[in-house]
Write a protein that holds these residues in place. Structure first.
Motif, PDB file in Angstrom:
ATOM      1  N   ASP A 161      -0.944   0.485  16.920  1.00  0.00           N
ATOM      2  CA  ASP A 161      -1.403   1.008  18.202  1.00  0.00           C
ATOM      3  C   ASP A 161      -0.693   2.298  18.582  1.00  0.00           C
ATOM      4  O   ASP A 161      -1.093   2.962  19.535  1.00  0.00           O
ATOM      5  CB  ASP A 161      -1.183  -0.024  19.311  1.00  0.00           C
ATOM      6  N   ALA A 162       0.382   2.651  17.851  1.00  0.00           N
ATOM      7  CA  ALA A 162       1.123   3.903  18.061  1.00  0.00           C
ATOM      8  C   ALA A 162       1.582   4.059  19.512  1.00  0.00           C
ATOM      9  O   ALA A 162       1.521   5.150  20.082  1.00  0.00           O
ATOM     10  CB  ALA A 162       0.283   5.104  17.642  1.00  0.00           C
ATOM     11  N   LEU A 163       2.036   2.984  20.119  1.00  0.00           N
ATOM     12  CA  LEU A 163       2.527   3.053  21.489  1.00  0.00           C
ATOM     13  C   LEU A 163       3.907   3.703  21.518  1.00  0.00           C
ATOM     14  O   LEU A 163       4.724   3.508  20.623  1.00  0.00           O
ATOM     15  CB  LEU A 163       2.605   1.648  22.092  1.00  0.00           C
ATOM     16  N   SER A 164       4.174   4.487  22.577  1.00  0.00           N
ATOM     17  CA  SER A 164       5.425   5.240  22.641  1.00  0.00           C
ATOM     18  C   SER A 164       6.649   4.334  22.678  1.00  0.00           C
ATOM     19  O   SER A 164       7.724   4.712  22.217  1.00  0.00           O
ATOM     20  CB  SER A 164       5.423   6.146  23.880  1.00  0.00           C
ATOM     21  N   ASP A 165       6.500   3.117  23.225  1.00  0.00           N
ATOM     22  CA  ASP A 165       7.666   2.235  23.307  1.00  0.00           C
ATOM     23  C   ASP A 165       7.901   1.453  22.018  1.00  0.00           C
ATOM     24  O   ASP A 165       8.806   0.621  21.947  1.00  0.00           O
ATOM     25  CB  ASP A 165       7.528   1.268  24.488  1.00  0.00           C
ATOM     26  N   THR A 166       7.103   1.717  20.988  1.00  0.00           N
ATOM     27  CA  THR A 166       7.312   1.044  19.699  1.00  0.00           C
ATOM     28  C   THR A 166       7.765   2.017  18.612  1.00  0.00           C
ATOM     29  O   THR A 166       7.872   1.640  17.456  1.00  0.00           O
ATOM     30  CB  THR A 166       6.020   0.347  19.221  1.00  0.00           C
ATOM     31  N   LEU A 167       8.034   3.280  18.971  1.00  0.00           N
ATOM     32  CA  LEU A 167       8.446   4.266  17.987  1.00  0.00           C
ATOM     33  C   LEU A 167       9.850   3.974  17.467  1.00  0.00           C
ATOM     34  O   LEU A 167      10.763   3.672  18.219  1.00  0.00           O
ATOM     35  CB  LEU A 167       8.411   5.678  18.581  1.00  0.00           C
ATOM     36  N   THR A 168      10.004   4.097  16.149  1.00  0.00           N
ATOM     37  CA  THR A 168      11.301   3.946  15.501  1.00  0.00           C
ATOM     38  C   THR A 168      11.622   5.237  14.757  1.00  0.00           C
ATOM     39  O   THR A 168      10.819   5.704  13.947  1.00  0.00           O
ATOM     40  CB  THR A 168      11.301   2.776  14.503  1.00  0.00           C
ATOM     41  N   PHE A 169      12.798   5.827  15.038  1.00  0.00           N
ATOM     42  CA  PHE A 169      13.175   7.108  14.448  1.00  0.00           C
ATOM     43  C   PHE A 169      14.241   6.917  13.373  1.00  0.00           C
ATOM     44  O   PHE A 169      15.175   6.137  13.530  1.00  0.00           O
ATOM     45  CB  PHE A 169      13.732   8.055  15.521  1.00  0.00           C
ATOM     46  N   SER A 170      14.065   7.646  12.276  1.00  0.00           N
ATOM     47  CA  SER A 170      15.089   7.735  11.241  1.00  0.00           C
ATOM     48  C   SER A 170      15.329   9.220  10.992  1.00  0.00           C
ATOM     49  O   SER A 170      14.380   9.966  10.711  1.00  0.00           O
ATOM     50  CB  SER A 170      14.635   7.056   9.944  1.00  0.00           C
ATOM     51  N   TYR A 171      16.566   9.657  11.119  1.00  0.00           N
ATOM     52  CA  TYR A 171      16.873  11.079  11.035  1.00  0.00           C
ATOM     53  C   TYR A 171      18.030  11.279  10.061  1.00  0.00           C
ATOM     54  O   TYR A 171      19.161  10.880  10.333  1.00  0.00           O
ATOM     55  CB  TYR A 171      17.259  11.611  12.418  1.00  0.00           C
ATOM     56  N   TYR A 172      17.761  11.914   8.919  1.00  0.00           N
ATOM     57  CA  TYR A 172      18.773  12.166   7.910  1.00  0.00           C
ATOM     58  C   TYR A 172      19.110  13.654   7.892  1.00  0.00           C
ATOM     59  O   TYR A 172      18.224  14.501   7.888  1.00  0.00           O
ATOM     60  CB  TYR A 172      18.279  11.726   6.528  1.00  0.00           C
ATOM     61  N   GLY A 173      20.404  13.961   7.864  1.00  0.00           N
ATOM     62  CA  GLY A 173      20.822  15.363   7.834  1.00  0.00           C
ATOM     63  C   GLY A 173      20.473  16.083   9.107  1.00  0.00           C
ATOM     64  O   GLY A 173      20.001  17.216   9.076  1.00  0.00           O
ATOM     65  N   MET A 174      20.692  15.439  10.249  1.00  0.00           N
ATOM     66  CA  MET A 174      20.315  16.014  11.540  1.00  0.00           C
ATOM     67  C   MET A 174      21.014  17.353  11.769  1.00  0.00           C
ATOM     68  O   MET A 174      22.228  17.459  11.689  1.00  0.00           O
ATOM     69  CB  MET A 174      20.663  15.034  12.659  1.00  0.00           C
ATOM     70  N   LYS A 175      20.244  18.392  12.029  1.00  0.00           N
ATOM     71  CA  LYS A 175      20.776  19.735  12.208  1.00  0.00           C
ATOM     72  C   LYS A 175      20.865  20.126  13.682  1.00  0.00           C
ATOM     73  O   LYS A 175      21.661  20.975  14.059  1.00  0.00           O
ATOM     74  CB  LYS A 175      19.902  20.754  11.467  1.00  0.00           C
ATOM     75  N   ALA A 176      19.998  19.548  14.501  1.00  0.00           N
ATOM     76  CA  ALA A 176      19.972  19.901  15.923  1.00  0.00           C
ATOM     77  C   ALA A 176      19.246  18.810  16.688  1.00  0.00           C
ATOM     78  O   ALA A 176      18.502  18.016  16.100  1.00  0.00           O
ATOM     79  CB  ALA A 176      19.274  21.245  16.110  1.00  0.00           C
ATOM     80  N   PRO A 177      19.478  18.737  18.006  1.00  0.00           N
ATOM     81  CA  PRO A 177      18.740  17.751  18.811  1.00  0.00           C
ATOM     82  C   PRO A 177      17.241  18.037  18.770  1.00  0.00           C
ATOM     83  O   PRO A 177      16.816  19.160  18.488  1.00  0.00           O
ATOM     84  CB  PRO A 177      19.302  17.970  20.225  1.00  0.00           C
ATOM     85  N   LEU A 178      16.450  17.014  19.038  1.00  0.00           N
ATOM     86  CA  LEU A 178      15.001  17.209  19.090  1.00  0.00           C
ATOM     87  C   LEU A 178      14.659  18.177  20.211  1.00  0.00           C
ATOM     88  O   LEU A 178      15.269  18.145  21.289  1.00  0.00           O
ATOM     89  CB  LEU A 178      14.291  15.880  19.334  1.00  0.00           C
ATOM     90  N   PRO A 179      13.698  19.068  19.974  1.00  0.00           N
ATOM     91  CA  PRO A 179      13.278  20.001  21.028  1.00  0.00           C
ATOM     92  C   PRO A 179      12.751  19.246  22.243  1.00  0.00           C
ATOM     93  O   PRO A 179      12.266  18.118  22.139  1.00  0.00           O
ATOM     94  CB  PRO A 179      12.165  20.817  20.358  1.00  0.00           C
ATOM     95  N   SER A 180      12.829  19.878  23.392  1.00  0.00           N
ATOM     96  CA  SER A 180      12.344  19.266  24.628  1.00  0.00           C
ATOM     97  C   SER A 180      10.868  18.906  24.503  1.00  0.00           C
ATOM     98  O   SER A 180      10.052  19.727  24.065  1.00  0.00           O
ATOM     99  CB  SER A 180      12.541  20.242  25.791  1.00  0.00           C
ATOM    100  N   GLY A 181      10.530  17.682  24.869  1.00  0.00           N
ATOM    101  CA  GLY A 181       9.136  17.234  24.818  1.00  0.00           C
ATOM    102  C   GLY A 181       8.669  16.795  23.449  1.00  0.00           C
ATOM    103  O   GLY A 181       7.511  16.401  23.289  1.00  0.00           O
ATOM    104  N   ALA A 182       9.580  16.855  22.442  1.00  0.00           N
ATOM    105  CA  ALA A 182       9.177  16.511  21.073  1.00  0.00           C
ATOM    106  C   ALA A 182       8.732  15.056  20.971  1.00  0.00           C
ATOM    107  O   ALA A 182       7.814  14.741  20.215  1.00  0.00           O
ATOM    108  CB  ALA A 182      10.318  16.789  20.099  1.00  0.00           C
ATOM    109  N   LEU A 183       9.371  14.159  21.713  1.00  0.00           N
ATOM    110  CA  LEU A 183       9.004  12.740  21.651  1.00  0.00           C
ATOM    111  C   LEU A 183       7.552  12.531  22.054  1.00  0.00           C
ATOM    112  O   LEU A 183       6.801  11.818  21.383  1.00  0.00           O
ATOM    113  CB  LEU A 183       9.926  11.918  22.553  1.00  0.00           C
ATOM    114  N   SER A 184       7.150  13.177  23.142  1.00  0.00           N
ATOM    115  CA  SER A 184       5.770  13.058  23.609  1.00  0.00           C
ATOM    116  C   SER A 184       4.799  13.670  22.603  1.00  0.00           C
ATOM    117  O   SER A 184       3.728  13.112  22.339  1.00  0.00           O
ATOM    118  CB  SER A 184       5.627  13.747  24.971  1.00  0.00           C
ATOM    119  N   ASP A 185       5.188  14.812  22.025  1.00  0.00           N
ATOM    120  CA  ASP A 185       4.316  15.480  21.050  1.00  0.00           C
ATOM    121  C   ASP A 185       4.143  14.630  19.794  1.00  0.00           C
ATOM    122  O   ASP A 185       3.041  14.516  19.253  1.00  0.00           O
ATOM    123  CB  ASP A 185       4.900  16.839  20.674  1.00  0.00           C
TER     124      ASP A 185
END
Length: 215
Positions: free
Chosen positions: A98-122
């Motif tokens: 269903d791709a609901l926003s409250d079910t998103l799981t993030f995996s970030y390897y080699g993180m270089k910078a914080p996510l841009p503003s609004g990236a979660l919604s996009d």
């Protein structure tokens, strides 16, 4: 007596003429209806086991904010793995069908910078293109919602029969899909919000391989 026989023969001949005519018109109407490819697009979006590489572009108030490349895959869950730009390289996001926003799981390897503003919604909007809910919204559209796109830049090697449909989801986001009517494979998705627009253009799609070896 002869008059009645002639009259009956003429009426019968007329009936025999109209029956093939009706069948021919029905066949033409059915053929035209089947060429819109809406059901094929829904079938693809609901299928598990496919992967789709795409380029994306996010604009805010008409100015490009973020663009890059990613691969979406659907196998019980939906996942998107980003390869560009650098700020998103190594980021993987997964969700249920269903791709609901409250079910998103993030995996970030080699993180270089914080996510841009609004990236979660996009990112959630991108996930929604591949969701079962998107397929249901498309399937509920009337047949006259399918049109031939005015933009002639879209081309499909499969058939060259390109169609377009638009709908507004439950959150008020205007969504447009452009796809190959023969295969149901999407070519482009666009989501318009009040202050931004998200576009993804498919570069390669791999269908799942069935047990008999077909795709």
């Amino acid at each position: 007596m002869m008059y009645h026989l002639l009259y009956g023969w003429c009426v019968m001949k007329r009936k025999f003429f109209f029956i093939p005519l009706i069948l021919m018109l029905f066949a033409i109407m059915t053929s035209c209806a089947s060429k819109d490819g809406k059901n094929e697009l829904c079938d693809f979006l609901l299928t598990d086991g496919y992967s789709a590489a795409f380029d994306f572009c996010i604009t805010e108030n008409g100015t490009e904010k973020l663009s890059g490349s990613a691969v979406a895959a659907k196998e019980d869950i939906i996942s998107i793995s980003f390869s560009a730009p650098d700020v998103l390289n190594g980021l993987s996001v997964s969700s249920d069908a269903d791709a609901l926003s409250d079910t998103l799981t993030f995996s970030y390897y080699g993180m270089k910078a914080p996510l841009p503003s609004g990236a979660l919604s996009d990112i959630n909007t991108m996930m929604s293109f591949f969701s079962d809910e998107c397929a249901v919204s498309i399937s509920s559209l009337p047949r006259n919602a399918v049109k031939t796109p005015e933009d002639e830049t879209f081309y499909s090697e499969a058939s060259g029969i390109i169609k377009e449909l638009s709908f507004t989801n439950g959150e008020g986001v205007e969504t447009r899909a452009i796809y190959d009517a023969a295969t149901g494979l999407p070519l482009n998705f666009t989501a318009k919000k009040p202050d931004r627009e998200i576009t993804i253009t498919f570069t390669k799609i791999k269908r799942p391989t069935l047990k008999d070896g077909t795709k």
